[in-house]
Design a protein around this motif. Structure first.
Motif: not given
Ligand code: COI
Length: 330
Positions: A51, A76, A78, A234
């Motif tokens: 992650y 995660n 994204g 984002r």
């Molecule tokens: C995602 O899950 O895309 C997030 O933004 C969470 C992060 C821990 C990267």
């Protein structure tokens, strides 16, 4: 089966243990993030779980494949920091966790809007100075607002439900329209219409090449004076310098930003004051801007699902070569 999980924090360890007990498989956990140096730790493993907000570069992807590892499960949602071309070129199979908890992210949008409206930073400051006065910090109420939701996937839909429960009028924009929301008449046809009608705009879209700096000077100019902006999605979706100009002119009355451009140098790190500069310093000095360090995901149920779902995906990949969480890069 040998799985290595990178960037494992203390708060994730109980969920790793839970998965190990349920599956009777031992996971190698390391606190380091996955990068071109630490990738060597994955030698002799079948799959990697990771992650991070750091980039998954072509060099890193090549090094994973050089170790003869075919599977990378990201815990995660994204995947904008994964080089999709390199994934395809080197034949890596990547999975993500598409829905660990839409409520986690949606709830932070609402919490932050309430903080902005109820002037929490202003009253906290006043209380510290024994100043018990009210003016000028009068609040708005969510039920009087038109909330423009950009991105109506799982998180956007959850935000819509909550804002509606507060009694707000909600409008939405997405290139992929959800049939139920369409029937409810949520959608406007263009972003311009959403900008013109909304008193609050909340962004819940993934970052793509097409929506880089979606909110730029031109977009802010089309919005109502005194609009509030929420970004839990984002950082690249907002041109930060354009936002600063819109805050200076009063076009934007307040903003809550859980994600910011160039946040990887900052978020989840303890910095010295001298290390905080540029747009970060500018925004942090404002009482009408609330910044959180990419914490929208950071709830107990979400973190549990991120760990368990990623490990399940990794196990599926090793056992069958496939997972229903596979990400297809164009
Ligand atoms: C995602 O899950 O895309 C997030 O933004 C969470 C992060 C821990 C990267």
């Amino acid at each position: 089966m040998k799985i290595i999980a990178y960037g494992i924090r203390e708060d994730e360890l109980p969920y790793v243990k839970e998965w190990e007990n349920d599956n009777q498989i031992k996971i190698e956990t390391v606190p380091d993030l996955l990068d071109e140096k630490t990738v060597q730790l994955a030698a002799n493993h079948d799959a990697i779980v990771a992650y991070q907000q750091k980039d998954y570069t072509p060099e890193l992807i090549k090094k994973i494949r050089d170790l003869n590892i075919k599977y990378l499960s990201i815990r995660n949602t994204g995947v904008d920091n994964v080089d999709g071309d390199a994934v395809n070129q080197y034949g890596l199979i990547v999975t993500n966790v598409p829905s660990y908890s839409p409520s986690a992210v949606a709830e932070l949008s609402i919490a932050k809007l309430l903080e902005l409206f109820r002037k929490t930073p202003q009253f906290n400051r006043k209380m510290k100075n024994n100043d018990f006065t009210w003016e000028p910090d009068i609040s708005k109420e969510i039920r009087t607002q038109t909330i423009g939701v950009i991105g109506t996937g799982r998180i956007g839909q959850t935000a819509i439900k909550i804002f509606k429960a507060f009694g707000a009028k909600v409008i939405g924009y997405d290139i992929y329209q959800n049939p139920t929301l369409k029937e409810e008449g949520i959608y406007v046809d263009t972003l311009e219409e959403l900008y013109a009608k909304s008193t609050v705009i909340t962004i819940h879209s993934p970052a793509t090449e097409d929506n880089y700096h979606l909110l730029d000077d031109e977009a802010f100019n089309k919005m109502q004076d005194g609009v509030h902006i929420l970004n839990m999605a984002r950082g690249t979706l907002i041109d930060t310098n354009a936002l600063i100009r819109a805050l200076d002119s009063g076009k934007v009355a307040g903003a809550a930003l859980d994600t910011l451009e160039n946040e990887t140098d900052y978020f989840n790190r303890k910095l010295k004051e001298s290390q905080v500069n540029g747009t970060f310093k500018n925004l942090l000095q404002r009482e009408n801007v609330l910044i959180t360090p990419h914490t929208a995901f950071y709830t107990e149920p979400a973190v549990r699902n991120m760990v368990i779902d990623a490990l399940n995906a990794s196990k599926d990949l090793i056992e069958t070569g496939h997972s229903d969480k596979e990400v297809k890069f164009k």
